[in-house]
Design an enzyme around this catalytic site. Structure first.
Site, PDB file in Angstrom:
ATOM      1  N   GLY A  36     -11.216  -1.550 -29.102  1.00  0.00           N
ATOM      2  CA  GLY A  36     -10.132  -2.203 -28.362  1.00  0.00           C
ATOM      3  C   GLY A  36     -10.566  -3.595 -27.899  1.00  0.00           C
ATOM      4  O   GLY A  36     -11.755  -3.925 -27.930  1.00  0.00           O
ATOM      5  N   VAL A  37      -9.581  -4.369 -27.464  1.00  0.00           N
ATOM      6  CA  VAL A  37      -9.833  -5.745 -27.053  1.00  0.00           C
ATOM      7  C   VAL A  37     -10.926  -5.815 -25.983  1.00  0.00           C
ATOM      8  O   VAL A  37     -11.854  -6.627 -26.073  1.00  0.00           O
ATOM      9  CB  VAL A  37      -8.540  -6.360 -26.457  1.00  0.00           C
ATOM     10  CG1 VAL A  37      -8.763  -7.781 -26.016  1.00  0.00           C
ATOM     11  CG2 VAL A  37      -7.396  -6.256 -27.435  1.00  0.00           C
ATOM     12  N   ASP A  38     -10.839  -4.935 -24.989  1.00  0.00           N
ATOM     13  CA  ASP A  38     -11.751  -5.035 -23.844  1.00  0.00           C
ATOM     14  C   ASP A  38     -13.199  -4.808 -24.244  1.00  0.00           C
ATOM     15  O   ASP A  38     -14.083  -5.573 -23.875  1.00  0.00           O
ATOM     16  CB  ASP A  38     -11.380  -4.006 -22.761  1.00  0.00           C
ATOM     17  CG  ASP A  38      -9.916  -4.042 -22.426  1.00  0.00           C
ATOM     18  OD1 ASP A  38      -9.310  -5.108 -22.632  1.00  0.00           O
ATOM     19  OD2 ASP A  38      -9.386  -3.024 -21.967  1.00  0.00           O
ATOM     20  N   GLY A  98       0.836  -1.197   0.000  1.00  0.00           N
ATOM     21  CA  GLY A  98       0.000   0.000   0.000  1.00  0.00           C
ATOM     22  C   GLY A  98       0.864   1.238   0.000  1.00  0.00           C
ATOM     23  O   GLY A  98       2.059   1.160   0.288  1.00  0.00           O
ATOM     24  N   HIS A 108       7.760  -7.830  -4.008  1.00  0.00           N
ATOM     25  CA  HIS A 108       6.439  -8.197  -4.537  1.00  0.00           C
ATOM     26  C   HIS A 108       6.515  -9.507  -5.323  1.00  0.00           C
ATOM     27  O   HIS A 108       6.902  -9.504  -6.480  1.00  0.00           O
ATOM     28  CB  HIS A 108       5.919  -7.093  -5.453  1.00  0.00           C
ATOM     29  CG  HIS A 108       5.543  -5.849  -4.735  1.00  0.00           C
ATOM     30  ND1 HIS A 108       4.281  -5.643  -4.211  1.00  0.00           N
ATOM     31  CD2 HIS A 108       6.255  -4.754  -4.417  1.00  0.00           C
ATOM     32  CE1 HIS A 108       4.240  -4.471  -3.613  1.00  0.00           C
ATOM     33  NE2 HIS A 108       5.428  -3.905  -3.727  1.00  0.00           N
ATOM     34  N   LYS A 112      -5.928  -7.828 -18.756  1.00  0.00           N
ATOM     35  CA  LYS A 112      -5.979  -7.931 -20.214  1.00  0.00           C
ATOM     36  C   LYS A 112      -5.774  -9.354 -20.733  1.00  0.00           C
ATOM     37  O   LYS A 112      -6.492  -9.804 -21.613  1.00  0.00           O
ATOM     38  CB  LYS A 112      -4.898  -7.011 -20.778  1.00  0.00           C
ATOM     39  CG  LYS A 112      -4.881  -6.902 -22.265  1.00  0.00           C
ATOM     40  CD  LYS A 112      -5.944  -5.987 -22.806  1.00  0.00           C
ATOM     41  CE  LYS A 112      -5.617  -4.551 -22.590  1.00  0.00           C
ATOM     42  NZ  LYS A 112      -6.681  -3.629 -22.969  1.00  0.00           N
ATOM     43  N   CYS A 122       5.317  -6.193   1.303  1.00  0.00           N
ATOM     44  CA  CYS A 122       5.653  -4.771   1.293  1.00  0.00           C
ATOM     45  C   CYS A 122       5.020  -4.065   2.503  1.00  0.00           C
ATOM     46  O   CYS A 122       5.446  -4.319   3.620  1.00  0.00           O
ATOM     47  CB  CYS A 122       5.217  -4.153  -0.039  1.00  0.00           C
ATOM     48  SG  CYS A 122       6.049  -2.609  -0.359  1.00  0.00           S
ATOM     49  N   TYR A 123       3.973  -3.260   2.341  1.00  0.00           N
ATOM     50  CA  TYR A 123       3.341  -2.629   3.508  1.00  0.00           C
ATOM     51  C   TYR A 123       2.879  -3.705   4.498  1.00  0.00           C
ATOM     52  O   TYR A 123       3.034  -3.558   5.717  1.00  0.00           O
ATOM     53  CB  TYR A 123       2.142  -1.767   3.067  1.00  0.00           C
ATOM     54  CG  TYR A 123       1.453  -1.050   4.209  1.00  0.00           C
ATOM     55  CD1 TYR A 123       1.910   0.194   4.644  1.00  0.00           C
ATOM     56  CD2 TYR A 123       0.355  -1.613   4.861  1.00  0.00           C
ATOM     57  CE1 TYR A 123       1.296   0.853   5.698  1.00  0.00           C
ATOM     58  CE2 TYR A 123      -0.269  -0.957   5.917  1.00  0.00           C
ATOM     59  CZ  TYR A 123       0.203   0.274   6.329  1.00  0.00           C
ATOM     60  OH  TYR A 123      -0.415   0.928   7.365  1.00  0.00           O
ATOM     61  N   GLU A 180       4.085 -11.086  -6.434  1.00  0.00           N
ATOM     62  CA  GLU A 180       2.954 -11.156  -7.351  1.00  0.00           C
ATOM     63  C   GLU A 180       3.233 -10.526  -8.707  1.00  0.00           C
ATOM     64  O   GLU A 180       2.481 -10.721  -9.642  1.00  0.00           O
ATOM     65  CB  GLU A 180       1.713 -10.504  -6.707  1.00  0.00           C
ATOM     66  CG  GLU A 180       1.776  -8.986  -6.533  1.00  0.00           C
ATOM     67  CD  GLU A 180       2.507  -8.512  -5.266  1.00  0.00           C
ATOM     68  OE1 GLU A 180       3.352  -9.259  -4.761  1.00  0.00           O
ATOM     69  OE2 GLU A 180       2.252  -7.384  -4.821  1.00  0.00           O
TER      70      GLU A 180
END
Ligand code: XMP
Length: 606
Positions: free
Chosen positions: A223-225, A53, A167, A371, A80-81, A169
């Site tokens: 766009g893709v989305d 955070g 991180h 995405k 992290c935080y 992730e």
């Protein structure tokens, strides 16, 4: 269902944690950091992850968690935080780190912790922090360190409480997935029983239940989305209840509008209509310079064009919901979760839309996804490749790739940043030329938004060396958040000035950008590298040469989901070809190549 709970402290990466776990076929859910131990127990939580955070644990009003969570007997991992919070709440010590670290570091693993099972003894991790745990709490062992951060990883193996300063992730932590999977599967004992195949049916059901009897008007940008959201809505509700509206804003790429229309025809989507609204967009953006203001005006104009069309068609607005292809990063970077810093307002998250979201008037079937997941859904839905695999293109399009300038505002000094850079370069990169550019762009560092200067460098063309320069400069000079390679240095010293005139989104400028963008796209397609690049913004900036010609920034990147990225290391022959063609137009002064990762840069400049 048994699952992993992620307590969110407003990290830009919270959803990445959830997603990485879901990719292990384990259900993960995001909770507010205020969740009580009793609530988590009732929900069948078998492991807890505390996210990163933007705050400091020793701020007076810093966010903490229910202390009882540490007594639940459920494994905990702080990142992290979250790591610092464990350090502080369990009696250790947290201090500002020796240096702020953004980017890669080498982790040396110590001991034999279960969380590092099958992880190399030296492994690359991704850091983005200022504070650090100076002393681990009692009962904890240090299980990993980097050169600048002695307590990078710590563990109380008995209580199964772990903390990482880095991180795991983000994709740049090479063995991060292994570490998270060790935590989830071995330490928490989760079963692999969450299947993505069920997702489509669930999503369709969710759409039907939200829509009730209403119909949906979805804004399609091509766009893709929005392509995938439109297909998904049409599948869930049927063609006669879904209307696609393609708005040509005047900021599309060359031939984009035609290609998109053709793409939709191919898959028999005849429930879409297009409208040329470029006049309205240009009119409203006249004399507008500030990036956030631009984005807000664009977001609002989309809505107004849609409302006007509904009125012109004599439709009853109460019968319609607004559909959008919003994906997760759009919301998180707009500052949607409680403690996240606002990096920028994505066009589909402006105030008017936020109000509609609150009233339940917006359907966004992809709002939980990234995405690459959206692309998988698109493939599952049978959409053609050219609708699903195209480079992402932001809704506001070239409008946010054309940096504007208000010449009436006082010019900003860059002297301090220049001096700091000179210090650094004289020690570390004595043969590299540099200049701090007198303009600013958006970036993200340690979960916060930055608005700072780009640093132009020239005198080296080796990507590894350039990458080193880029990381060193953005880590040491606060007023610099991007580093650019000057790709066409002349014989003499270049002079980087800013235009004497105010520059807004005039049609001339956007047309010029469109032409250069077209040239770049043509070359990367014919060189066969379009598919190897994740996204390739081409940006027009008001840095002018001695003849008053503006400059171009090439920003090709590689990423999995745009939350973190690496700049793309282009074959120098292709780069030279691109630069040669741009210079040959006679319209452009300098050509820069952006060598900034994210963090500290963002994909787009605004
Ligand atoms: P940044 O610049 O925040 O971009 O690193 C992350 C991804 O989001 C796209 N982007 C947008 N997409 N509306 C969109 O539809 C927007 O306002 C917007 N701003 C950024 C960007 O192109 C990248 O893929």
């Amino acid at each position: 269902m048994k699952h992993i709970a992620i307590l969110d402290f407003g990290s830009q990466y919270t959803h990445l944690i959830a997603r990485t776990i879901r990719e292990q076929n384990v259900l993960a859910k995001i909770y507010s950091n205020g969740a009580a131990a009793a609530e988590l127990k009732k929900e069948n939580v078998i492991g807890i992850i505390l996210s990163g955070g933007p705050q400091s644990v020793y701020d007076e009003d810093s966010i903490r968690i229910d202390q009882n969570i540490f007594e639940m007997g459920v494994p905990i991992l702080g990142l992290c935080y979250g790591h610092q919070l464990i350090g502080q709440m369990l009696g250790g010590e947290v201090k500002p780190g020796k240096t702020r670290e953004f980017g890669w570091a080498e982790l040396s693993v110590r001991g034999e912790s279960a969380i590092f099972k099958n992880v190399s003894r030296k492994t690359q991790v991704w850091m983005s922090h200022g504070d650090a745990v100076a002393k681990a709490p009692e009962g904890f062992q240090i299980i990993g360190a980097t050169a600048d951060c002695p307590v990078t990883a710590m563990a109380d193996e008995k209580k199964k409480i772990y903390g990482f300063q880095f991180h795991p992730e983000v994709a740049h932590t090479e063995e991060g997935v292994k570490m998270l999977s060790n935590f989830v599967l071995d330490i928490c004992g989760a079963e692999k029983n969450w299947k993505a195949d069920n997702l489509l049916a669930d999503l369709e059901e969710k759409i039907r239940s939200q829509a009730g009897k209403k119909k949906v008007f979805i804004l399609c940008s091509g766009g893709v989305d929005s392509n995938v959201a439109f297909a998904l809505l049409t599948k869930a509700l049927g063609k006669d209840r879904v209307w696609g509206l393609y708005i040509d804003t005047g900021f599309m790429r060359s031939k984009e509008s035609e290609e998109i229309q053709a793409g939709f025809k191919k898959v028999d989507f005849d429930n879409i209509r297009s409208i040329d609204a470029s006049k309205i967009f240009y009119q409203r953006l006249k004399n507008v310079y500030e990036p956030e203001e631009k984005r807000k005006i664009i977001g609002a104009a989309f809505l107004d064009v849609k409302d006007k069309l509904i009125e012109d068609l004599g439709l009853n607005p109460d019968e319609w919901l607004l559909g959008q292809g919003t994906i997760y990063p759009d919301t998180i970077e707009s500052g949607a979760t409680k403690h996240a810093d606002k990096i920028k307002t994505h066009h589909n998250r402006v105030d008017a839309i936020q109000e509609m979201v609150k009233k339940g008037l917006v359907v966004e079937p992809l709002v939980e996804f990234y995405k690459d997941e959206v692309r998988s859904l698109g493939n599952l839905l049978g959409l053609p490749k050219d609708l699903v695999e195209r480079h992402p293109f932001p809704g506001p399009g070239l409008a946010i790739r054309c940096l504007c300038l208000d010449a009436k505002l006082p010019k900003e000094g860059t002297r301090e940043a220049r001096n700091l850079t000179a210090d650094l370069f004289s020690k570390k990169f004595p043969n590299i030329n540099f200049e701090v550019l007198p303009i600013k762009s958006v970036g993200v560092q340690g979960d916060n938004r930055t608005y700072a200067h780009p640093l132009a460098v020239w005198g080296a063309r080796d990507w590894k060396k350039l990458s080193e320069i880029s990381v060193a400069a953005t880590n040491s000079v606060r007023a610099v958040n991007r580093v650019l390679l000057l790709a066409n240095p002349g014989a003499g010293a270049p002079e980087f000035s800013i235009s004497e005139n105010s520059l807004d989104l005039s049609k001339d400028r956007v047309d010029k950008l469109r032409r250069i963008d077209g040239i770049v796209n043509g070359i990367i397609k014919s060189a066969g590298i379009y598919g190897a690049i994740w996204q390739f913004p081409v940006v027009l900036i008001p840095i002018v040469d001695e003849r008053g010609r503006e400059s171009i920034v090439l920003r090709p990147i590689n990423s999995r989901d745009a939350m973190t990225l690496n700049f793309y290391e282009m074959d120098l022959k292709v780069l030279d070809k691109i630069v040669g063609k741009i210079v040959a137009t006679g319209e452009i002064g300098y050509v820069f190549y952006d060598i900034t990762n994210k963090p500290p840069g963002t994909v787009e400049w605004e």
